[in-house]
Design a protein around this motif. Structure first.
Motif, PDB file in Angstrom:
ATOM      1  N   GLU A  65     -31.678   9.900   1.546  1.00 48.61           N
ATOM      2  CA  GLU A  65     -30.091   9.137   0.906  1.00 48.61           C
ATOM      3  C   GLU A  65     -29.801   9.040   1.863  1.00 48.61           C
ATOM      4  N   PRO A  66     -28.598   7.797   2.723  1.00 53.05           N
ATOM      5  CA  PRO A  66     -27.781   8.103   3.352  1.00 53.05           C
ATOM      6  C   PRO A  66     -26.497   8.844   2.474  1.00 53.05           C
ATOM      7  N   PRO A  67     -25.797   9.804   2.985  1.00 50.25           N
ATOM      8  CA  PRO A  67     -24.215  10.179   2.212  1.00 50.25           C
ATOM      9  C   PRO A  67     -23.457   8.991   1.517  1.00 50.25           C
ATOM     10  N   PRO A  68     -22.918   8.972   0.393  1.00 49.54           N
ATOM     11  CA  PRO A  68     -21.835   7.649  -0.085  1.00 49.54           C
ATOM     12  C   PRO A  68     -20.793   7.891   0.597  1.00 49.54           C
ATOM     13  N   THR A  69     -20.053   6.800   1.338  1.00 51.79           N
ATOM     14  CA  THR A  69     -19.294   6.381   1.639  1.00 51.79           C
ATOM     15  C   THR A  69     -17.856   5.887   1.096  1.00 51.79           C
ATOM     16  N   VAL A  70     -17.416   6.548   0.823  1.00 49.09           N
ATOM     17  CA  VAL A  70     -16.075   6.025   0.292  1.00 49.09           C
ATOM     18  C   VAL A  70     -15.256   5.423   1.802  1.00 49.09           C
ATOM     19  N   LEU A  87      -3.413  -1.832  19.723  1.00 46.65           N
ATOM     20  CA  LEU A  87      -2.986  -0.281  19.026  1.00 46.65           C
ATOM     21  C   LEU A  87      -1.781   0.028  18.024  1.00 46.65           C
ATOM     22  N   GLU A  88      -1.328  -0.517  17.392  1.00 48.82           N
ATOM     23  CA  GLU A  88      -0.312  -0.972  16.464  1.00 48.82           C
ATOM     24  C   GLU A  88      -1.003  -0.336  15.165  1.00 48.82           C
ATOM     25  N   ILE A  89      -0.574   0.751  15.320  1.00 51.17           N
ATOM     26  CA  ILE A  89      -1.094   1.955  14.024  1.00 51.17           C
ATOM     27  C   ILE A  89       0.581   1.865  12.968  1.00 51.17           C
ATOM     28  N   GLU A  90      -0.081   2.339  11.787  1.00 53.74           N
ATOM     29  CA  GLU A  90       1.293   1.815  11.353  1.00 53.74           C
ATOM     30  C   GLU A  90       1.593   3.759  10.987  1.00 53.74           C
ATOM     31  N   ASP A  91       2.755   3.498  10.996  1.00 52.97           N
ATOM     32  CA  ASP A  91       3.665   4.907  10.424  1.00 52.97           C
ATOM     33  C   ASP A  91       3.152   5.896  10.035  1.00 52.97           C
ATOM     34  N   ASP A  92       2.692   5.538   8.713  1.00 57.50           N
ATOM     35  CA  ASP A  92       1.911   6.086   7.612  1.00 57.50           C
ATOM     36  C   ASP A  92       0.892   6.625   7.828  1.00 57.50           C
ATOM     37  N   GLU A  93      -0.124   6.276   8.796  1.00 55.73           N
ATOM     38  CA  GLU A  93      -0.939   6.216   8.903  1.00 55.73           C
ATOM     39  C   GLU A  93      -1.241   7.974   8.943  1.00 55.73           C
ATOM     40  N   LYS A  94      -2.576   8.923   8.341  1.00 54.39           N
ATOM     41  CA  LYS A  94      -2.755  10.009   8.722  1.00 54.39           C
ATOM     42  C   LYS A  94      -2.796  10.930  10.197  1.00 54.39           C
ATOM     43  N   SER A  95      -2.439  12.168   9.715  1.00 59.17           N
ATOM     44  CA  SER A  95      -2.676  12.572  10.865  1.00 59.17           C
ATOM     45  C   SER A  95      -3.992  12.906  11.635  1.00 59.17           C
ATOM     46  N   PHE A  96      -4.880  13.070  12.727  1.00 60.95           N
ATOM     47  CA  PHE A  96      -5.582  13.090  13.069  1.00 60.95           C
ATOM     48  C   PHE A  96      -5.312  14.796  13.844  1.00 60.95           C
ATOM     49  N   THR A  97      -6.806  15.440  13.372  1.00 58.43           N
ATOM     50  CA  THR A  97      -6.629  16.121  14.584  1.00 58.43           C
ATOM     51  C   THR A  97      -6.513  16.460  15.539  1.00 58.43           C
ATOM     52  N   THR A  98      -5.450  17.583  15.741  1.00 57.88           N
ATOM     53  CA  THR A  98      -4.899  17.702  16.928  1.00 57.88           C
ATOM     54  C   THR A  98      -6.164  17.079  18.371  1.00 57.88           C
ATOM     55  N   GLU A 120     -11.605  10.192  11.687  1.00 62.28           N
ATOM     56  CA  GLU A 120     -11.969  10.840  10.942  1.00 62.28           C
ATOM     57  C   GLU A 120     -12.380  11.337   9.634  1.00 62.28           C
ATOM     58  N   GLU A 121     -13.111   9.591   9.513  1.00 62.49           N
ATOM     59  CA  GLU A 121     -14.451   9.517   8.338  1.00 62.49           C
ATOM     60  C   GLU A 121     -15.350   9.925   8.552  1.00 62.49           C
ATOM     61  N   SER A 122     -16.260   9.854   7.971  1.00 63.36           N
ATOM     62  CA  SER A 122     -17.958  10.582   7.913  1.00 63.36           C
ATOM     63  C   SER A 122     -18.588   9.555   8.368  1.00 63.36           C
ATOM     64  N   TYR A 123     -18.449   8.441   8.227  1.00 60.39           N
ATOM     65  CA  TYR A 123     -19.254   7.235   7.946  1.00 60.39           C
ATOM     66  C   TYR A 123     -18.259   6.391   9.303  1.00 60.39           C
ATOM     67  N   ALA A 173     -16.201  14.908  12.154  1.00 66.69           N
ATOM     68  CA  ALA A 173     -16.009  14.876  10.822  1.00 66.69           C
ATOM     69  C   ALA A 173     -17.607  13.566  10.852  1.00 66.69           C
ATOM     70  N   VAL A 174     -17.615  12.222  11.913  1.00 65.49           N
ATOM     71  CA  VAL A 174     -18.119  12.016  11.808  1.00 65.49           C
ATOM     72  C   VAL A 174     -20.111  11.853  11.578  1.00 65.49           C
ATOM     73  N   THR A 175     -20.307  12.112  10.417  1.00 68.77           N
ATOM     74  CA  THR A 175     -22.103  12.345  10.696  1.00 68.77           C
ATOM     75  C   THR A 175     -23.150  11.316  10.316  1.00 68.77           C
ATOM     76  N   LYS A 176     -22.697   9.798  11.067  1.00 69.82           N
ATOM     77  CA  LYS A 176     -23.078   8.408  11.151  1.00 69.82           C
ATOM     78  C   LYS A 176     -22.458   7.717  11.850  1.00 69.82           C
ATOM     79  N   LEU A 177     -23.096   7.125  12.159  1.00 72.49           N
ATOM     80  CA  LEU A 177     -22.292   6.093  13.574  1.00 72.49           C
ATOM     81  C   LEU A 177     -23.173   4.902  13.757  1.00 72.49           C
ATOM     82  N   GLU A 178     -22.436   4.014  13.056  1.00 73.03           N
ATOM     83  CA  GLU A 178     -23.303   2.979  13.535  1.00 73.03           C
ATOM     84  C   GLU A 178     -22.292   1.684  14.877  1.00 73.03           C
ATOM     85  N   LEU A 179     -23.425   1.397  15.545  1.00 71.47           N
ATOM     86  CA  LEU A 179     -23.139   0.919  16.838  1.00 71.47           C
ATOM     87  C   LEU A 179     -24.175   0.129  17.474  1.00 71.47           C
TER      88      LEU A 179
END
Length: 464
Positions: free
Chosen positions: A33-38, A52-63, A89-92, A117-123
């Motif tokens: 089964e694929p890992p559950p995605t939140v 490229l408009e990203i909200e100021d409160d968006e979470k920080s990314f890996t450097t 930074e999500e798994s899916y 971070a990404v373990t499942k990619l849909e393209l």
């Protein structure tokens, strides 16, 4: 990703398009089964943004991850996909129907080289072509975190199959699930893929549905399945296999041959395969114009087969006569391991149900899925369909005990687990809450661990 050459812009710009809901007519069954995605709560416009408009409160990314992707987009000359930036930074990550093209795919691949971070990619449906798939496999040589990838409907063709085959032969990636549906693969592509898969043990689940394989490809695939030590699930629905190809394919563990127009002639060959085969555990031959004649041939194989657990015959012109042949064949085989027979478009009678009771007595693990029972009176229908868990709950309430206590009292060992056959027998024989065979089977479905055991502790997680 190792690349000594400078990244040059392509000649044609690729822009992102509005994603559309994904649909699938495949019947794909996987053991893993694929890992559950939140899912994160985001504005409705999220999936279609290309700015490229990203909200100021968006979470920080890996450097460096975001910056690396933006720089890659500049180098290859494409507009960054803000959905990817927000979700890298999500798994899916689902980038289906985004119109990436080969250059957009290359930018994504560059960013994923160091992504952990990404373990499942849909393209799916991105027109990535062989150029895009080359970027992806180069990325996979460096990225050991990505495990599942869908690149269906991307016009990969023979050259794309060649690139993927080379990737399979290296056997060095962490990818275990790969979807390659609808990529214009033909016989030569099958030969390349099978040669590589013969020595690959990492790919467990492979989807090759909606391609253009026929019997020659079926023979290549069959030879590969006979020696492949890793593949456990193969979807070949919506291809063009006939007798020779279908029979050759039955060397695998799990096989989906639905919607291939096989017919009764192939059913005769499949019956012989089932008689001799000792490894096939899952067979989907739904929608193949198999009638009662074909069901009769398949039943001959079921009389002696000791490995098959799931047989799907949905959407075939089989009526109750053919269905009776199938269940009686299972009954006559004391070593049958059948757990599911799907004839869910067949209307059955009360007499069929009585016959089925006898089959259940011999093989309590079996579940036969049919459409409905014809001619049942309203009173009998209510009797058959009354929710058994409600009856048990009512009994438990009256006696001021829990439902778990009720089930444990039926187990001579007083533990939380019992074998399915012993549980079924004791449920039929107990008189505290009288239940019929069908109600008992409903209870088993709720408690079944799929290991031949029922587990009463499952009740602790169920809603009242």
């Amino acid at each position: 990703m190792d690349n000594d050459k400078p990244l040059q812009p392509e000649t044609e710009d690729e822009t992102e398009t509005e994603p559309v809901p994904q649909s699938s007519d495949k019947m794909l069954y996987c053991e893993a089964e694929p890992p559950p995605t939140v899912e994160k709560v985001k504005p409705a416009r999220e999936n279609s943004e290309t700015d490229l408009e990203i909200e100021d409160d968006e979470k920080s990314f890996t450097t460096g991850q975001k910056e690396l992707y933006l720089e890659a987009c500049k180098l290859v000359g494409v507009v960054p996909v803000s959905y990817f930036i927000r979700n890298m930074e999500e798994s899916y990550v689902n980038l289906n129907h985004h119109g990436l093209g080969p250059r957009g795919t290359k930018a994504i691949a560059i960013a994923l080289v160091s992504n952990t971070a990404v373990t499942k990619l849909e393209l799916e449906d991105n027109c990535i072509t062989e150029e895009g798939v080359l970027s992806l496999v180069e990325m996979l040589q460096e990225n050991y975190y990505l495990q599942e990838m869908n690149i269906s409907n991307n016009h990969l063709g023979l050259e794309g199959a060649r690139i993927i085959s080379d990737f399979f032969e290296r056997n060095s990636s962490s990818i275990w699930s790969l979807e390659l549906s609808g990529n214009d693969f033909k016989e030569e592509s099958a030969a390349l893929l099978c040669q590589a898969l013969s020595t690959n043990y990492r790919i467990k689940k492979l989807d090759l549905s909606h391609n253009q394989f026929s019997d020659v490809a079926g023979e290549h695939l069959g030879q590969m399945l006979a020696i492949n030590v890793g593949l456990t699930s193969l979807d070949l629905s919506w291809n063009n296999f006939h007798t020779r190809g279908a029979v050759a394919l039955c060397n695998g563990l799990r096989l989906d041959l639905s919607m291939n127009g096989l017919g009764n002639e192939v059913a005769l060959a499949l019956g012989e395969v089932l008689r001799l085969n000792s490894c096939l555990v899952y067979l989907d031959i739904g929608g193949n114009d198999i009638g009662n004649e074909g069901a009769s041939k398949i039943s001959k194989g079921l009389e002696s087969n000791e490995s098959l657990r799931v047989l799907k015959l949905f959407l075939n012109p089989i009526n109750m006569d053919g269905a009776i042949l199938l269940i009686l064949a299972i009954k006559r085989n004391p070593k049958s391991r059948m757990e599911e027979l799907d004839i869910s478009n067949v209307l059955v009678s009360e007499q069929f149900m009585k016959t089925l009771d006898g089959v259940y007595a011999v093989h309590p693990q079996l579940d036969v899925v049919f459409k409905a029972v014809q001619g049942l009176s309203a009173k009998k229908t209510i009797f058959l369909l009354t929710n058994p868990m409600k009856l048990i709950q009512s009994y438990a309430d009256q006696h001021k005990i829990t439902v778990v206590d009720f089930f444990k009292s039926l187990n001579p060992t007083g533990t939380m687990k019992m074998s399915v056959d012993k549980f079924q027998k004791v449920m039929i024989e107990q008189n505290k809450v009288p239940l019929n065979q069908y109600q008992v089977r409903e209870v088993i479905k709720k408690l079944d661990e799929k290991t031949g055991m029922v587990n009463f502790s499952f009740l602790n997680t169920m809603k009242p």
